[in-house]
Design a protein around this motif. Structure first.
Motif, PDB file in Angstrom:
ATOM      1  N   ARG A  49       1.861   2.291  -3.501  1.00  0.00           N
ATOM      2  CA  ARG A  49       0.753   2.850  -4.271  1.00  0.00           C
ATOM      3  C   ARG A  49       0.395   4.257  -3.801  1.00  0.00           C
ATOM      4  NH1 ARG A  49      -2.005  -1.286  -7.104  1.00  0.00           N
ATOM      5  NH2 ARG A  49      -0.980  -3.286  -6.777  1.00  0.00           N
ATOM      6  N   LEU A  50       0.407   4.434  -2.495  1.00  0.00           N
ATOM      7  CA  LEU A  50       0.114   5.762  -1.968  1.00  0.00           C
ATOM      8  C   LEU A  50       1.183   6.769  -2.383  1.00  0.00           C
ATOM      9  CD1 LEU A  50      -1.169   4.906   1.630  1.00  0.00           C
ATOM     10  CD2 LEU A  50      -2.520   5.678  -0.329  1.00  0.00           C
ATOM     11  N   LEU A  95       0.824  -1.198   0.000  1.00  0.00           N
ATOM     12  CA  LEU A  95       0.000   0.000   0.000  1.00  0.00           C
ATOM     13  C   LEU A  95       0.863   1.255   0.000  1.00  0.00           C
ATOM     14  CD1 LEU A  95      -2.793   1.322   0.208  1.00  0.00           C
ATOM     15  CD2 LEU A  95      -2.627   1.077   2.704  1.00  0.00           C
ATOM     16  N   GLY A  96       1.998   1.203   0.706  1.00  0.00           N
ATOM     17  CA  GLY A  96       2.863   2.375   0.761  1.00  0.00           C
ATOM     18  C   GLY A  96       3.360   2.802  -0.606  1.00  0.00           C
ATOM     19  N   MET A 125       0.413   7.804  -5.901  1.00  0.00           N
ATOM     20  CA  MET A 125      -0.742   8.694  -5.953  1.00  0.00           C
ATOM     21  C   MET A 125      -0.385  10.091  -5.422  1.00  0.00           C
ATOM     22  SD  MET A 125      -3.690   6.039  -4.702  1.00  0.00           S
ATOM     23  CE  MET A 125      -4.938   7.319  -4.648  1.00  0.00           C
ATOM     24  N   ALA A 126       0.418  10.143  -4.349  1.00  0.00           N
ATOM     25  CA  ALA A 126       0.814  11.438  -3.798  1.00  0.00           C
ATOM     26  C   ALA A 126       1.632  12.224  -4.814  1.00  0.00           C
ATOM     27  CB  ALA A 126       1.599  11.233  -2.508  1.00  0.00           C
TER      28      ALA A 126
END
Length: 289
Positions: A277-278, A274-275, A281-282
């Motif tokens: 992907r985030l 998840l890190g 996105m950021a």
């Protein structure tokens, strides 16, 4: 608002694809299966560009496949891979050879003729690998032309033409390629590829032929250290990169490269967390790669 909408579209597209939705084209499905990192980053592109990016990613996958399964090097040498790559070269130059990826690739070329030279450079890089990368300068050139060329092609399809910007995106793509090689070196070598310089192998008492029979445990650790250094050097050459919202996704693999190359040993589970992907996105939302 446009960036937030793009992020929402990307999340929904990936969720639907993961659930077996039929919204993906054939090239989109190949890209998602074979290259999930670049697939995820491409989801942030505007829809018409996104589909052509999938075609570029699928083509790149085919160019890499041409080099796999070459363990019988002592018998056939690089010829089998070179023949496959020549076949793709003819497609890019206009030959009507049939292949499931070819129609999408031709559509992308029709929209952005500048892609042709970049796609040929990707093949040049694969041919150089097949014939053997002699030293670190030849390795760097192959990384820029191959992994870097994929991102340049996507950037060109997104409308970017400034040479300085494209050089930086190329360096980001090369950094991503170095990080991927660092993460998956054992898998790459087991598949019969050897994208490593001959001089680097000789320095630790190995050769390409010897590697195809498997490397002793731990012997590749010095090469992993060097790959991380080379990848970080690509990052240093690339930054800063500032792109319009509609073309920013072409640089997003650089975010993953930065994270991969920051880890001490470079190795981590095959799947993205998840890190990661985030972080992508950021970067898309903020514009800070």
């Amino acid at each position: 608002m446009m960036d937030i909408a793009a992020a929402d579209t990307a999340i929904r597209a990936e969720r639907d694809a993961g659930a077996g939705g039929d919204g993906l084209s054939l090239c989109g499905a190949i890209a998602r299966r074979s290259d999930p990192d670049r697939f995820f980053c491409a989801l942030f592109l505007p829809e018409p560009v996104r589909e052509d990016a999938f075609s570029v990613i699928a083509f790149n996958h085919e160019s890499v496949r041409a080099l796999t399964g070459m363990q019988s090097w002592s018998v056939a040498g690089p010829m089998a891979g070179l023949i496959r790559l020549q076949w793709w070269r003819e497609i890019i130059e206009g030959a009507p050879h049939p292949h499931e990826v070819a129609p999408g690739l031709r559509a992308a070329l029709a929209q952005a003729p500048a892609l042709r030279r970049t796609l040929l450079r990707i093949l040049d890089a694969r041919e150089a690998e097949a014939e053997g990368l002699t030293d670190w300068p030849s390795w760097r050139a192959a990384m820029r032309g191959g992994a870097g060329g994929v991102q340049v092609a996507i950037a060109q399809r997104a409308g970017l033409g400034d040479p300085v910007t494209l050089q930086r995106i190329e360096a980001l793509g090369a950094a991503y390629g170095a990080g991927g090689l660092l993460r998956h070196l054992d898998i790459v070598l087991a598949a019969g590829r050897c994208p490593l310089p001959d001089t680097a192998l000789q320095a630790i008492g190995l050769s390409r032929e010897a590697l195809r029979n498997g490397a002793p445990p731990g012997i590749l650790d010095p090469l992993r250290v060097r790959l991380r250094e080379e990848g970080r050097a690509f990052l240093a050459q690339a930054l800063p990169v500032r792109l319009r919202r509609d073309s920013r996704a072409a640089a997003l693999p650089g975010v993953l490269a930065r994270r991969d190359l920051a880890r001490p040993d470079g190795r981590r589970p095959a799947g993205r967390g998840l890190g990661d992907r985030l972080a992508v996105m950021a970067a898309m939302l903020s514009g800070r790669i």
